[in-house]
Design a protein around this motif. Structure first.
Motif, PDB file in Angstrom:
ATOM      1  N   LEU A 222       0.826  -1.201   0.000  1.00 26.43           N
ATOM      2  CA  LEU A 222       0.000   0.000   0.000  1.00 26.43           C
ATOM      3  C   LEU A 222       0.868   1.263   0.000  1.00 26.43           C
ATOM      4  N   ARG A 223       1.998   1.198   0.687  1.00 25.87           N
ATOM      5  CA  ARG A 223       2.894   2.370   0.715  1.00 25.87           C
ATOM      6  C   ARG A 223       3.422   2.665  -0.685  1.00 25.87           C
ATOM      7  N   ARG A 224       3.836   1.596  -1.412  1.00 26.24           N
ATOM      8  CA  ARG A 224       4.305   1.787  -2.780  1.00 26.24           C
ATOM      9  C   ARG A 224       3.175   2.277  -3.691  1.00 26.24           C
ATOM     10  N   PHE A 225       2.011   1.747  -3.458  1.00 24.28           N
ATOM     11  CA  PHE A 225       0.871   2.130  -4.291  1.00 24.28           C
ATOM     12  C   PHE A 225       0.532   3.604  -4.101  1.00 24.28           C
ATOM     13  N   PHE A 226       0.518   4.048  -2.862  1.00 24.05           N
ATOM     14  CA  PHE A 226       0.198   5.442  -2.603  1.00 24.05           C
ATOM     15  C   PHE A 226       1.300   6.370  -3.109  1.00 24.05           C
ATOM     16  N   LYS A 227       2.581   5.925  -3.040  1.00 22.49           N
ATOM     17  CA  LYS A 227       3.658   6.726  -3.574  1.00 22.49           C
ATOM     18  C   LYS A 227       3.559   6.820  -5.075  1.00 22.49           C
ATOM     19  N   ALA A 228       3.165   5.722  -5.712  1.00 22.97           N
ATOM     20  CA  ALA A 228       3.003   5.754  -7.160  1.00 22.97           C
ATOM     21  C   ALA A 228       1.894   6.710  -7.585  1.00 22.97           C
ATOM     22  N   LYS A 229       0.867   6.809  -6.786  1.00 13.60           N
ATOM     23  CA  LYS A 229      -0.245   7.720  -7.075  1.00 13.60           C
ATOM     24  C   LYS A 229       0.042   9.130  -6.560  1.00 13.60           C
ATOM     25  N   LYS A 230       1.221   9.304  -5.975  1.00 11.88           N
ATOM     26  CA  LYS A 230       1.640  10.592  -5.432  1.00 11.88           C
ATOM     27  C   LYS A 230       0.668  11.098  -4.388  1.00 11.88           C
ATOM     28  N   LEU A 231       0.139  10.152  -3.607  1.00 11.26           N
ATOM     29  CA  LEU A 231      -0.744  10.543  -2.513  1.00 11.26           C
ATOM     30  C   LEU A 231       0.048  10.803  -1.244  1.00 11.26           C
ATOM     31  N   ILE A 232       1.199  10.203  -1.171  1.00 12.96           N
ATOM     32  CA  ILE A 232       2.114  10.436  -0.039  1.00 12.96           C
ATOM     33  C   ILE A 232       3.499  10.592  -0.581  1.00 12.96           C
ATOM     34  N   GLU A 233       4.359  11.220   0.254  1.00 17.47           N
ATOM     35  CA  GLU A 233       5.767  11.403  -0.177  1.00 17.47           C
ATOM     36  C   GLU A 233       6.598  10.236   0.278  1.00 17.47           C
TER      37      GLU A 233
END
Length: 233
Positions: A222-233
């Motif tokens: 999920l961390r990689r997924f959110f980083k890919a979507k630029k939702l988190i840094e």
């Protein structure tokens, strides 16, 4: 002469101490026999039932190793009906078989601790009309109760007190063997329970490790997924 006769009679007759000792022994034997009555009842199986025509009924009992089993049966006769008797163990070995049985006796010695089955099967040709049920009387004895102590007393020339002591000795040995078998079964069940508990423990640890690993993988995914979507840094 009177003195000699009196002396001879006093030598042949047992003294009061000997008589009291015999009475004490008999009293102890009687008390011990009363305490063992429940065990004796378990060694005797006496049953009476009705067997319908063209049906089969079996009786099962667990018996220890190297135990003498004797039995006596009586089957009421009905026209155009034959009843077969068969005794087998759990492996299917035939210990006693009798076709068209009406009345008789059987005896065998067990080779191992097993479940033994006594089966009565009624056979009758079709079209014979209604035939009344057959009454079957079965009397089975095993262990101490199956032994004929009267014959043993005749062969070994034992006194009544010695016969009773022999019978109680065999009964005590039977009880000791029963307790030893129960102790063995208890140890086997305890080992099985401990083995099962260890397996459950290992399975629980494995399940926890799988859950922790799955949760860790899910967090990183999920961390990689959110980083890919630029939702988190």
């Amino acid at each position: 002469m009177r003195g000699v006769r009196a002396q001879a009679q006093s030598e042949t007759r047992p003294g009061p101490a000997a008589q009291w000792s015999d009475q004490l022994i008999m009293a102890r034997i009687s008390v011990f026999s009363l305490l063992l009555i429940p065990v004796l009842i378990q060694s005797v199986v006496s049953i009476s039932f009705y067997l319908p025509v063209r049906s089969r009924k079996c009786l099962r009992e667990e018996i220890h190793k190297d135990v003498l089993v004797t039995g006596e049966y009586e089957i009421s006769e009905q026209p155009n009906t034959k009843t077969n008797l068969k005794i087998t163990d759990s492996s299917g070995h035939i210990l006693y078989s009798k076709e068209d049985a009406t009345k008789g006796k059987f005896a065998f010695t067990t080779e191992d601790y097993d479940m033994f089955e006594v089966c009565f099967e009624s056979k009758s040709p079709m079209g014979t009309g209604r035939v009344p049920d057959q009454q079957i009387n079965l009397d089975m004895k095993h262990g101490v109760e199956a032994k004929n102590y009267e014959e043993i007393a005749k062969v070994e020339k034992l006194k009544p007190l010695e016969v009773e002591l022999r019978r109680l000795e065999d009964l005590s040995e039977s009880i000791v063997n029963d307790f030893a078998y129960m102790k063995k079964r208890e140890e086997e069940m305890r080992d099985t329970n401990e083995s099962t508990n260890m397996r459950v423990l290992y399975f629980s640890i494995f399940s926890m490790c799988c859950l922790i690993g799955l949760a860790t993988w899910q967090v990183f995914y999920l961390r990689r997924f959110f980083k890919a979507k630029k939702l988190i840094e």
